[in-house]
Design a protein around this motif. Structure first.
Motif, PDB file in Angstrom:
ATOM      1  N   GLU A 134      -5.004   2.132  -0.618  1.00 11.33           N
ATOM      2  CA  GLU A 134      -4.029   1.529  -1.522  1.00 11.33           C
ATOM      3  C   GLU A 134      -3.208   2.607  -2.226  1.00 11.33           C
ATOM      4  N   GLU A 135      -3.884   3.675  -2.665  1.00  8.57           N
ATOM      5  CA  GLU A 135      -3.194   4.778  -3.337  1.00  8.57           C
ATOM      6  C   GLU A 135      -2.167   5.424  -2.413  1.00  8.57           C
ATOM      7  N   CYS A 141      -0.700   4.233   0.415  1.00 10.53           N
ATOM      8  CA  CYS A 141       0.420   3.412   0.889  1.00 10.53           C
ATOM      9  C   CYS A 141       1.422   3.084  -0.227  1.00 10.53           C
ATOM     10  N   HIS A 142       1.034   3.361  -1.462  1.00 10.35           N
ATOM     11  CA  HIS A 142       1.981   3.201  -2.566  1.00 10.35           C
ATOM     12  C   HIS A 142       2.591   4.535  -3.008  1.00 10.35           C
ATOM     13  N   LYS A 151       4.929   7.878  -2.811  1.00  8.33           N
ATOM     14  CA  LYS A 151       6.349   8.030  -2.459  1.00  8.33           C
ATOM     15  C   LYS A 151       6.540   8.540  -1.036  1.00  8.33           C
ATOM     16  N   SER A 183       4.634   5.769   1.828  1.00 14.36           N
ATOM     17  CA  SER A 183       4.793   4.309   1.820  1.00 14.36           C
ATOM     18  C   SER A 183       5.630   3.805   2.998  1.00 14.36           C
TER      19      SER A 183
END
Length: 570
Positions: free
Chosen positions: A121-122, A124-125, A127, A130
């Motif tokens: 999750e970290e 793919c979010h 900068k 992503s």
């Protein structure tokens, strides 16, 4: 133990006592997971960093072996927080893993696994990642395109989670390559022990952990020979990238001399000749050529011209941004980087790690010097006063122009003559940056001059005449900084350079480090203007060589002139 060689400090530096009985074993262990920072005579300094630990992890060194080596060789108790930090660094490597997607047609897609869904999750979010981690297969797994493999690795290392890439490599089109036991010139030939070890570390018997990485060896230690060993291990079509047309032709000559590859199997790609063959040698300049500043790079398609099984990047510390860019899309091919120093003035060492691969071998310069594989070098800085007529222009000049005024000091010319007299009969290179200054010195010495505008045919002829002893001295610009084999040169005189470039200092010393008959002795002089910004930059330039264990004697021009008139000096 009081006779152990290591003193591990709280700031992650490690001091090493070279006189301790266990020093050789400690040095070999430390070299696997720490970077050599300084290596003067008695106490060497290493630094443990995230990148050095990730290099070790990528090479398959277990964390318990790293921690065990620190404890085993340390003279005092290792600070507890150092061991914790080392474990933390190592724990980040492999938390992201790249594998081939067995379900994808032709292996064109890959899977990126994370150690847990929270990390996924970290990332793919983030900068940088992503836009690439868009297809989520499971909570901790993404599917990516093969073409994005390098960009993902770049983004991950900058996020602090270097990928363990075990997706493997395409084999490339097969090519039978053997190393000669006797060169074409009738000289017995075999890989030296450290060269063979470098080849084995790179190739890793063809496994997933082999096939990409960087070999760090000083100039003259045979990086080209290591590359030929790698080509013989891979047994596939190979693209070799280097710094100049002269270097291209040297590569071709070495391949013909030391391998069983026939001449028609080797292609030169550059200038008027653009032959793509099973072994092709090209320049970075050719690959980064474009008709206009905003246009497409004309020759980057060379990377796709054949089914390459290996790409060799000579002088990888100079890799231009467009070649970084295309290399990001070539992660399915084996990649070998060669360099004397991983120092990059643009700070992109982590991109070299991500896109070319981890460091696979690094032998200290002074170790090879002691073993006689490179020449013993004496480094001297000669300080020349600024002429009275130049003092006022220098005083009122802007900082950048101050450097040029100091660099082009006309009083350097007689000093060069004094040094030449001091080392009469020794093959000499006079190396500088500013063309008018080089022209003046070439005229003063009645020596030929090679610059970037010198025709390639004339350049090759002059280099050959120098090698043959027909020319006692060559005056050269920056074109001779890299990948030029002039084995008999034993004297280098640097009269101007690129500001504080440590990289350039190392490369210029490298012009005279190839082993020589007899005393195996080389001399490297830097002629600088005293009490100016050039003296300040000279100190920065010398830093890398001082860290390798070299010392600079400081002489003034008047003292040198007296010595030269009285004899050859020391």
């Amino acid at each position: 133990m009081s006779d152990n060689p290591l003193i591990v400090q709280s700031d992650l530096t490690v001091l090493v006592d070279v006189s301790a009985p266990r020093y050789p074993d400690a040095r070999d262990a430390l070299a696997r997971f720490a970077e050599l920072v300084k290596s003067p005579e008695h106490i060497h300094t290493y630094r443990i960093s995230p990148l050095s630990i990730w290099n070790a992890c990528a090479a398959g060194v277990p964390i318990d072996e790293i921690v065990g080596a620190l404890a085993d060789f340390s003279r005092f108790a290792v600070p507890a927080h150092v061991l914790t930090q080392v474990r933390d660094f190592a724990a980040r490597f492999g938390r992201v893993r790249i594998e081939r997607d067995p379900a994808s047609l032709g292996g064109e897609q890959l899977l990126v696994f994370t150690s847990d869904a929270v990390l996924a999750e970290e990332l793919c979010h983030g900068k940088q990642l992503s836009a690439l981690l868009t297809e989520r297969v499971w909570p901790n797994c993404f599917r990516i395109r093969q073409i994005d493999r390098g960009r993902i690795k770049q983004g991950l290392i900058k996020a602090g989670f270097p990928a363990e890439d075990i997706a493997g490599y395409s084999t490339g089109e097969a090519l039978a390559v053997t190393l000669r036991t006797v060169t074409r010139h009738g000289v017995p030939f075999a890989l030296r022990d450290y060269q063979d070890a470098a080849v084995q570390a790179f190739h890793a018997q063809g496994g997933d952990r082999g096939g990409s990485g960087v070999i760090v060896l000083p100039c003259g230690a045979g990086k080209t020979i290591v590359a030929m060993g790698a080509i013989a291990a891979v047994q596939a079509n190979t693209l070799i990238l280097t710094t100049s047309v002269s270097a291209v032709r040297q590569w071709i000559a070495e391949l013909l001399d030391k391998t069983g590859i026939s001449e028609e199997m080797i292609g030169e790609y550059g200038g008027a000749t653009k032959a793509v063959r099973p072994i092709t040698v090209a320049t970075y300049q050719m690959l980064t050529h474009r008709a206009r500043t905003s246009g497409e790079f004309t020759h980057l398609a060379l990377f796709d011209e054949r089914n390459w099984g290996l790409i060799v990047y000579d002088e990888v510390h100079l890799l231009p941004a467009p070649v970084f860019q295309i290399t990001a899309t070539l992660q399915a091919r084996r990649r070998l980087g060669l360099t004397a120093t991983l120092v990059r003035e643009d700070g992109r060492e982590d991109d070299v790690f991500a896109l070319i691969g981890p460091k696979k071998a690094d032998v200290p310069w002074k170790v090879l010097e002691r073993q006689g594989w490179i020449a013993t070098a004496v480094c001297t800085e000669v300080r020349v006063p600024l002429p009275e007529a130049a003092r006022l222009p220098y005083a009122v000049a802007e900082s950048r122009h101050k450097f040029r005024i100091a660099s082009e000091n006309e009083e350097k010319t007689p000093v060069v003559r004094d040094i030449m007299a001091r080392h009469a009969g020794e093959p000499a290179l006079i190396i500088g940056m500013y063309i008018e200054q080089l022209e003046t010195i070439a005229h003063s010495l009645s020596a030929p001059l090679i610059t970037g505008t010198t025709a390639q045919r004339k350049r090759d002829l002059l280099f050959e005449q120098f090698r043959a002893g027909l020319i006692p001295a060559l005056v050269v610009s920056k074109v001779a900084n890299f990948a030029i084999d002039l084995p008999d040169a034993s004297l280098a005189i640097q009269i101007s350079g690129t500001f504080g470039s440590r990289q350039e200092e190392a490369q210029r010393l490298g012009r005279v480090l190839r082993p020589k008959a007899g005393a195996n002795q080389a001399h490297f002089y830097s002629v600088i203007t005293a009490d100016t910004v050039e003296q300040d930059f000279a100190l920065k330039r010398q830093l890398f060589l001082c860290e390798q264990g070299y010392e600079y004697a400081i002489r003034d021009a008047a003292e040198l002139r007296v010595d030269a008139s009285g004899g050859t000096g020391s």
